[in-house]
Design a protein around this motif. Structure first.
Motif, short mmCIF file in Angstrom:
data_model
loop_
_atom_site.label_atom_id
_atom_site.label_comp_id
_atom_site.label_asym_id
_atom_site.label_seq_id
_atom_site.Cartn_x
_atom_site.Cartn_y
_atom_site.Cartn_z
N VAL A 128 4.36 11.75 -3.51
CA VAL A 128 4.37 10.95 -2.27
C VAL A 128 3.10 10.10 -2.20
CG1 VAL A 128 4.34 11.08 0.25
CG2 VAL A 128 5.79 12.64 -1.08
N LEU A 129 1.97 10.70 -2.56
CA LEU A 129 0.71 9.96 -2.56
C LEU A 129 0.79 8.76 -3.49
CD1 LEU A 129 -2.26 9.67 -1.73
CD2 LEU A 129 -2.83 11.23 -3.61
N ILE A 130 1.35 8.96 -4.70
CA ILE A 130 1.46 7.86 -5.68
C ILE A 130 2.35 6.74 -5.12
CG2 ILE A 130 2.37 7.25 -7.94
CD1 ILE A 130 -0.32 8.67 -8.01
N LEU A 131 3.42 7.11 -4.44
CA LEU A 131 4.30 6.11 -3.84
C LEU A 131 3.54 5.29 -2.80
CD1 LEU A 131 7.65 8.09 -3.43
CD2 LEU A 131 7.21 6.19 -4.99
N ARG A 132 2.73 5.97 -1.99
CA ARG A 132 1.94 5.26 -0.98
C ARG A 132 0.95 4.30 -1.65
NH1 ARG A 132 1.66 7.72 4.13
NH2 ARG A 132 3.66 8.70 4.59
N VAL A 133 0.32 4.76 -2.71
CA VAL A 133 -0.65 3.92 -3.42
C VAL A 133 0.05 2.70 -4.02
CG1 VAL A 133 -2.22 3.81 -5.40
CG2 VAL A 133 -2.25 5.81 -3.87
#
Length: 549
Positions: A128-133
């Motif tokens: 999820v963090l990678i998607l946000r980034v």
């Protein structure tokens, strides 16, 4: 602690690399190492700063594609760092991702309000963090692609070129249009001033020597037209003398450029002026936004304080009301018991021992009984006054005319030997609490009945009329009246303008009337003349009663 970013010109230049650089601002080396490993696996370049202070220094050296910042930092908090980034026009376009622990739920509004683009918990799954980034990096790419030709500003700069030479003017316009500017031309100083008066321009390029109005006069009149002096002015001259430059600067020109077919220097000067102008505009806008947010925050704090204060006052009022109810109960029960004993034993003495008491002793007993009965009346009136202040107000259409007739009949039946003329109009209706308005009329009509006891041909009138455009109700009598010098005492509890022997009473009735009218949002007042009579007036908020006249 720095008050803002001191970014060198090179900081605003995009990195010559296809790999996005991400700046991590995290005081925990363990957290930063985990995050670096995760991001570098995706092929991104990572720079780490332990504090906000070192992050500001890193921003002076390069412009990252994304900033990931922890909310809780040892020197400058994460939301404050966001404000530093947003205030500076060079770095304000960099996306910011705020990180915090799960328990820091209160920091999310502060982070987003300060300028963060996104906000995630440190406990969020790595995918999820990678998607946000990725999403924020796409935003950064779109921002870069959308920059206009005016040195990275978000709209095309509007330029006005003024020159009396058609050939030079056309060449100048073509050169500036190729730079991406929106250019308007004017063949004379007067035409240029006319255009400036109709629409705003970011920069004006004007020739010094022109036949009608020279560049100096045009520049001087531009400053008069644009009071905020936000329009940059560049003067073109073929004879760049110190005298001309001094005159032009005094008139308000921002720069002097030699007139040439090579516009390279001119275009560089325009870019510099526009960069400064847009920076000033952006800083002014940011200051206004920050001021607006501060004002909104101040208003929110004030509203919260008012609400908290109101809650405390309401709680205190409720406590006082409970104390008053307890006192009222005590008055009603605890004080009445000894009064009943005094009156009862006094009555027994009169009935059983009158034969052994002389006339003086019997007179004393009668006085004791009269005093206890008066004390009972005072208690009743005090309780009525306290209940008026606590009773719920139920507004419904109330027929005052019908209530007046009922009260008049009751008074007449209680004293059938008296003959009093009552004047009562039909259909006087108000929006009010029926029970409380009945208490008003009982007090006012009762007073009128009492104070006309010694009057020949007594008359009591109830009515309604407009005074100064406001519906005003009244009860009027032709009785004893009162001295207007003492009118302010009328509505105070226990205040009496007549002796007890002449007109008995407790002095509570008019205080009750005033309290009831106040609770309805109206006012009450009186006029009187000794031995002529008295009139009591009152108003109520206009609603249904307007239909009665």
């Amino acid at each position: 602690m720095p008050t803002g970013l001191n970014v060198s010109p090179a900081a605003g230049e995009p990195l010559v690399t296809d790999v996005p650089r991400i700046l991590i601002v995290e005081d925990s080396n363990t957290q930063a190492l985990q995050l670096r490993f995760l991001l570098e696996e995706e092929g991104w370049e990572v720079v780490h700063a332990l504090t906000a202070e070192s992050a500001l220094e890193e921003l002076n050296r390069c412009s990252p594609a994304l900033i990931i910042v922890d909310y809780h930092l040892p020197d400058i908090r994460g939301d404050e760092l966001c404000r530093h980034v947003r205030i500076n026009t060079v770095t304000r376009g960099i996306p910011i991702l705020m990180l915090t622990a799960d328990e820091a739920f209160g920091s999310e509004p502060a982070g987003l309000d300060s300028g963060a683009d996104d906000y995630v918990s440190k406990a969020v799954p790595s995918d999820v963090l990678i998607l946000r980034v990725r999403s924020l990096l796409r935003t950064a790419s779109l921002r870069t692609q959308g920059l206009s030709a005016a040195e990275g500003n978000f709209r095309r700069a509007r330029l006005l070129a003024i020159d009396d030479s058609p050939t030079y003017l056309q060449g100048l316009v073509d050169a500036l249009v190729r730079e991406g500017y929106e250019v308007t031309s004017a063949a004379s100083g007067r035409e240029g001033l006319s255009l400036i008066a109709k629409q705003p321009f970011d920069c004006v390029v004007v020739d010094l020597v022109m036949p009608d109005l020279d560049g100096i006069e045009v520049c001087r009149q531009i400053q008069e037209i644009t009071e905020d002096r936000s329009m940059a002015v560049i003067m073109l001259t073929a004879r760049e003398t110190k005298e001309d430059m001094a005159r032009g600067l005094e008139a308000g020109a921002d720069d002097f450029v030699g007139k040439s077919s090579d516009t390279t220097v001119l275009k560089a000067r325009i870019r510099a002026l526009l960069r400064r102008k847009f920076f000033q505009e952006e800083n002014r806008r940011i200051r206004e936004e920050l001021l607006q947010k501060e004002m909104e925050a101040t208003e929110a704090r004030a509203a919260r304080i008012i609400a908290e204060t109101r809650a405390v006052l309401v709680e205190e009022l409720e406590r006082k009301n409970r104390e008053l109810e307890t006192f009222s109960y005590s008055v009603s029960h605890d004080l009445r018991a000894p009064l009943r004993s005094i009156d009862g034993f006094s009555s027994a003495l009169v009935e059983d021992y009158s034969n052994v008491l002389d006339a003086k002793g019997l007179d004393y007993l009668h006085r004791v009984r009269a005093a206890t009965q008066r004390m009972g009346e005072l208690i009743d009136d005090i309780l009525q006054l306290s209940r008026v202040g606590r009773a719920d107000l139920r507004r419904l259409p109330v027929d005052l005319s019908a209530i007046v007739r009922t009260v008049a009949n009751t008074l007449q039946q209680a004293d059938p030997h008296r003959h009093v003329q009552f004047l009562i109009p039909d259909g006087v209706v108000v929006d009010a609490d029926r029970r409380l308005l009945q208490a008003v009329l009982e007090n006012l009509l009762g007073n009128a009945w009492k104070f006309t006891a010694n009057t020949t041909d007594p008359r009591i009138e109830f009515g309604v009329a407009k005074q100064d455009g406001i519906l005003t109700y009244f009860v009027q009598d032709n009785g004893a009246g009162f001295n207007m010098a003492y009118v302010k005492k009328l509505f105070a509890p226990f205040q009496r303008l007549h002796s007890e022997t002449a007109f008995p009473g407790t002095g509570i009735g008019l205080a009750t009337v005033q309290r009831i009218i106040d609770r309805h949002g109206g006012r009450v007042w009186a006029h009187g003349t000794v031995d002529v009579g008295a009139t009591f007036f009152w108003t109520l908020p206009e609603s249904v009663q307007e239909r009665t006249i």
